[in-house]
Design an enzyme around this catalytic site. Sequence first.
Site, PDB file in Angstrom:
ATOM      1  N   PRO A  72     -63.528 -31.908  83.640  1.00 41.37           N
ATOM      2  CA  PRO A  72     -63.661 -33.122  82.827  1.00 41.37           C
ATOM      3  C   PRO A  72     -63.808 -34.364  83.697  1.00 41.37           C
ATOM      4  O   PRO A  72     -63.494 -34.324  84.888  1.00 41.37           O
ATOM      5  CB  PRO A  72     -62.351 -33.156  82.024  1.00 41.37           C
ATOM      6  CG  PRO A  72     -61.436 -32.189  82.657  1.00 41.37           C
ATOM      7  CD  PRO A  72     -62.227 -31.248  83.478  1.00 41.37           C
ATOM      8  N   PRO A  73     -64.276 -35.459  83.122  1.00 44.12           N
ATOM      9  CA  PRO A  73     -64.467 -36.687  83.886  1.00 44.12           C
ATOM     10  C   PRO A  73     -63.156 -37.190  84.472  1.00 44.12           C
ATOM     11  O   PRO A  73     -62.102 -37.037  83.857  1.00 44.12           O
ATOM     12  CB  PRO A  73     -64.994 -37.690  82.856  1.00 44.12           C
ATOM     13  CG  PRO A  73     -65.363 -36.916  81.653  1.00 44.12           C
ATOM     14  CD  PRO A  73     -64.659 -35.615  81.715  1.00 44.12           C
ATOM     15  N   GLY A  74     -63.232 -37.757  85.663  1.00 47.87           N
ATOM     16  CA  GLY A  74     -62.067 -38.405  86.244  1.00 47.87           C
ATOM     17  C   GLY A  74     -61.114 -37.484  86.961  1.00 47.87           C
ATOM     18  O   GLY A  74     -60.044 -37.898  87.381  1.00 47.87           O
ATOM     19  N   THR A  75     -61.506 -36.213  87.136  1.00 47.48           N
ATOM     20  CA  THR A  75     -60.583 -35.296  87.784  1.00 47.48           C
ATOM     21  C   THR A  75     -60.788 -35.253  89.297  1.00 47.48           C
ATOM     22  O   THR A  75     -60.071 -34.532  89.982  1.00 47.48           O
ATOM     23  CB  THR A  75     -60.729 -33.878  87.226  1.00 47.48           C
ATOM     24  OG1 THR A  75     -62.112 -33.571  87.137  1.00 47.48           O
ATOM     25  CG2 THR A  75     -60.108 -33.774  85.854  1.00 47.48           C
ATOM     26  N   GLY A  76     -61.776 -35.997  89.784  1.00 47.59           N
ATOM     27  CA  GLY A  76     -61.927 -36.082  91.235  1.00 47.59           C
ATOM     28  C   GLY A  76     -63.063 -35.257  91.807  1.00 47.59           C
ATOM     29  O   GLY A  76     -63.032 -34.908  92.986  1.00 47.59           O
ATOM     30  N   HIS A  94     -46.156 -47.232  56.882  1.00 49.69           N
ATOM     31  CA  HIS A  94     -47.049 -46.197  57.401  1.00 49.69           C
ATOM     32  C   HIS A  94     -46.494 -45.612  58.704  1.00 49.69           C
ATOM     33  O   HIS A  94     -46.365 -44.398  58.851  1.00 49.69           O
ATOM     34  CB  HIS A  94     -48.442 -46.808  57.615  1.00 49.69           C
ATOM     35  CG  HIS A  94     -49.470 -45.868  58.154  1.00 49.69           C
ATOM     36  ND1 HIS A  94     -50.496 -45.375  57.385  1.00 49.69           N
ATOM     37  CD2 HIS A  94     -49.647 -45.326  59.388  1.00 49.69           C
ATOM     38  CE1 HIS A  94     -51.241 -44.580  58.118  1.00 49.69           C
ATOM     39  NE2 HIS A  94     -50.751 -44.527  59.338  1.00 49.69           N
ATOM     40  N   GLU A  95     -46.130 -46.492  59.633  1.00 50.65           N
ATOM     41  CA  GLU A  95     -45.652 -46.010  60.933  1.00 50.65           C
ATOM     42  C   GLU A  95     -44.309 -45.302  60.794  1.00 50.65           C
ATOM     43  O   GLU A  95     -44.087 -44.245  61.393  1.00 50.65           O
ATOM     44  CB  GLU A  95     -45.541 -47.158  61.942  1.00 50.65           C
ATOM     45  CG  GLU A  95     -46.873 -47.815  62.303  1.00 50.65           C
ATOM     46  CD  GLU A  95     -47.934 -46.816  62.742  1.00 50.65           C
ATOM     47  OE1 GLU A  95     -47.587 -45.782  63.341  1.00 50.65           O
ATOM     48  OE2 GLU A  95     -49.123 -47.055  62.469  1.00 50.65           O
ATOM     49  N   ASP A 114     -56.140 -40.938  61.092  1.00 46.93           N
ATOM     50  CA  ASP A 114     -55.203 -39.833  60.891  1.00 46.93           C
ATOM     51  C   ASP A 114     -55.889 -38.685  60.158  1.00 46.93           C
ATOM     52  O   ASP A 114     -55.764 -37.520  60.543  1.00 46.93           O
ATOM     53  CB  ASP A 114     -54.007 -40.278  60.030  1.00 46.93           C
ATOM     54  CG  ASP A 114     -53.185 -41.371  60.704  1.00 46.93           C
ATOM     55  OD1 ASP A 114     -53.237 -41.457  61.935  1.00 46.93           O
ATOM     56  OD2 ASP A 114     -52.496 -42.115  59.983  1.00 46.93           O
TER      57      ASP A 114
END
Length: 628
Positions: free
Chosen positions: A214-218, A434-435, A512
């Site tokens: 995945p993106p950003g894993t180096g 809601h929260e 949600d």
Amino acid sequence: MKLSWRVILLWTLPVLVIGFFLWQGTFGNATGELGKNTASTRMTYGRFLEYLDTDRVTSVDLYDSGRTAIVEATDSQLDDRIQRLRVDLPMAAPELIAKLREANIPLTAHPANKDGAIWGLLGNLIFPILLIGGLFFLFRRSSNVPGGPGQAMNFGKSRARFQMEAKTGVMFDDVAGVEEAKEELKEVVTFLKQPERFTAVGARIPKGVLLVGPPGTGKTLLAKAIAGEAGVPFFSISGSEFVEMFVGVGASRVRDLFKKAKENAPCLIFIDEIDAVGRQRGAGIGGGNDEREQTLNQLLTEMDGFEGNTGIIIIAATNRPDVLDSALLRPGRFDRQVTVDAPDLKGRIGILDVHARNKKLAPEISIEMIARRTPGFTGADLANLLNEAAILTARRRKEAITMLEINDAVDRVVAGMEGTPLVDSKSKRLIAYHEVGHAIVGTLIKAHDAVQKVTLIPRGQAQGLTWFTPSEEQGLITRGQLKARITGALGGRAAEEEIFGSAEVTTGAGGDLQQVTSMARQMVTRFGMSDLGPLSLESQEGEVFLGAGLMSRSEYSEEIASRIDEQVRVIVENCHDDALRLIRENRMVIDRLVDLLIEKETIDGEEFRQIVAEYTHVPEKEQYTPVL
Ligand code: ADP
Ligand code: MG
Ligand code: ZN
């Protein structure tokens, strides 16, 4: 070189223009000797005739084939002092000559100077010539600059779009948390450094390695580290840069790239986002993209065209190995695949250590604690997190990063920038319900993650947020956990309905519901967790190509399709009922929690649980804490 040429031109053009005007001043009117006899004061032709009639003109010199006259006249108002005045004569004024003769005024006609005429002509021409030449030159130059405006003019020629770094300066030490990948890639460093070790025993050195993750894993970082460790130049290009406006450009870029690489061997070529060119050929609706296919074919040809021991290794990166053309994955091409996944707890500690090297951390900060708070973060997220924390620290004028900044930075990285708190209003009350609805359902269901905090401070898109203690991904998720998540996600909407009535529910639950539907659908079609039985009815990946959604429909019959929809509805309805029931049964504590939340804006998980425990039994959560 390129740049300095542009700078030179930028400076020379104005100089030339100014020079031209100076030139015009001295030579441009050199058709007579006006230059020497210039009279600064001008006089109209009418006034000149008036002067003639009043006998004030003493002499007339004609220039410019009779178009200009320098007139000497006496000025009665100034003690008859002699004035020199310049008059522009209308063309064809033969009667003027007659008049002058009549009045016996000395008249001299100055012939045009031949030599001067040529200079004048040149003077008039030189400016346009220089301008056109300069523009032409500038245009040619600028078209060499990548992305310059002249790009469209030379589509036949490819312009190198790849970057070359002689030394990346990145070492394996700078990459953490991907130990398996590093182990595999260490071998590639040896291929580059000592190819003879392999060729001596008849081993064929692999040409290509595919980094999948995945993106950003180096992935980019790893490729740079290989080049850095081996001390070879690093050529990089992104797959999307091969695919251009004009047919054939991509292919010639590939050619250029390999040509340059061969000149610099041993070296490493890094192709990022290879899926942009390397997709399955002829896939998708409307057939393939010819240009992309040509580029891909060229890439394959180039890869076949050199031997492994020429010292070029190609590393490609993608997060979609499933869409790659199988020809790319054949032996002799990208025959090695290395997975670079999001780091686990230990990996995150390693990555945080790397990025904490140049940061000032307060002594009480524990890297392990940060790592525990950040399951699912990639290397790029973690680097970003520490950077955000450092920025916050600087903004708060502190000496070193404390846990406070780290926590704020985590929230920011996960959910976006903090907004301004809502003013008290009915909608704030509704958001609070809601929260609290999410939080109470999450708290009362055993299989749900524990509440970390509930807040009414908006962040990113969300008006309010309920945070759950992130659990370390364990890989396997039970049916009970999935149902708990669905019920928890429905808690917000259920509270709105229960307290405000079905006419007052809001669009706030849209996100949600999307999650709920997707989870329920996957339970039915992928995980076999419904009455339909253990069937896999959908492939793992989402839309791969345009039109894939249309085609995958045919994997099952219309009848099954409607039964899937039915099952999804059953799951969601059951969970919705559970959520409604939990809200109804706990109305008292919910009202109290909402009042507290509106007053305090944020309630943390511990306090929340204590208050709920005063009213009802709170189940103990099984928290999975990975050990190091
Ligand atoms: P990718 O190419 O997989 O999308 P990058 O290599 O471009 O990811 O990562 C972006 C940045 O994130 C890197 O420059 C580095 O600062 C940080 N980073 C990502 N993964 C790691 C890692 N495993 N170790 C250290 N830093 C990392
Ligand atoms: Mg990258
Ligand atoms: Zn919600």
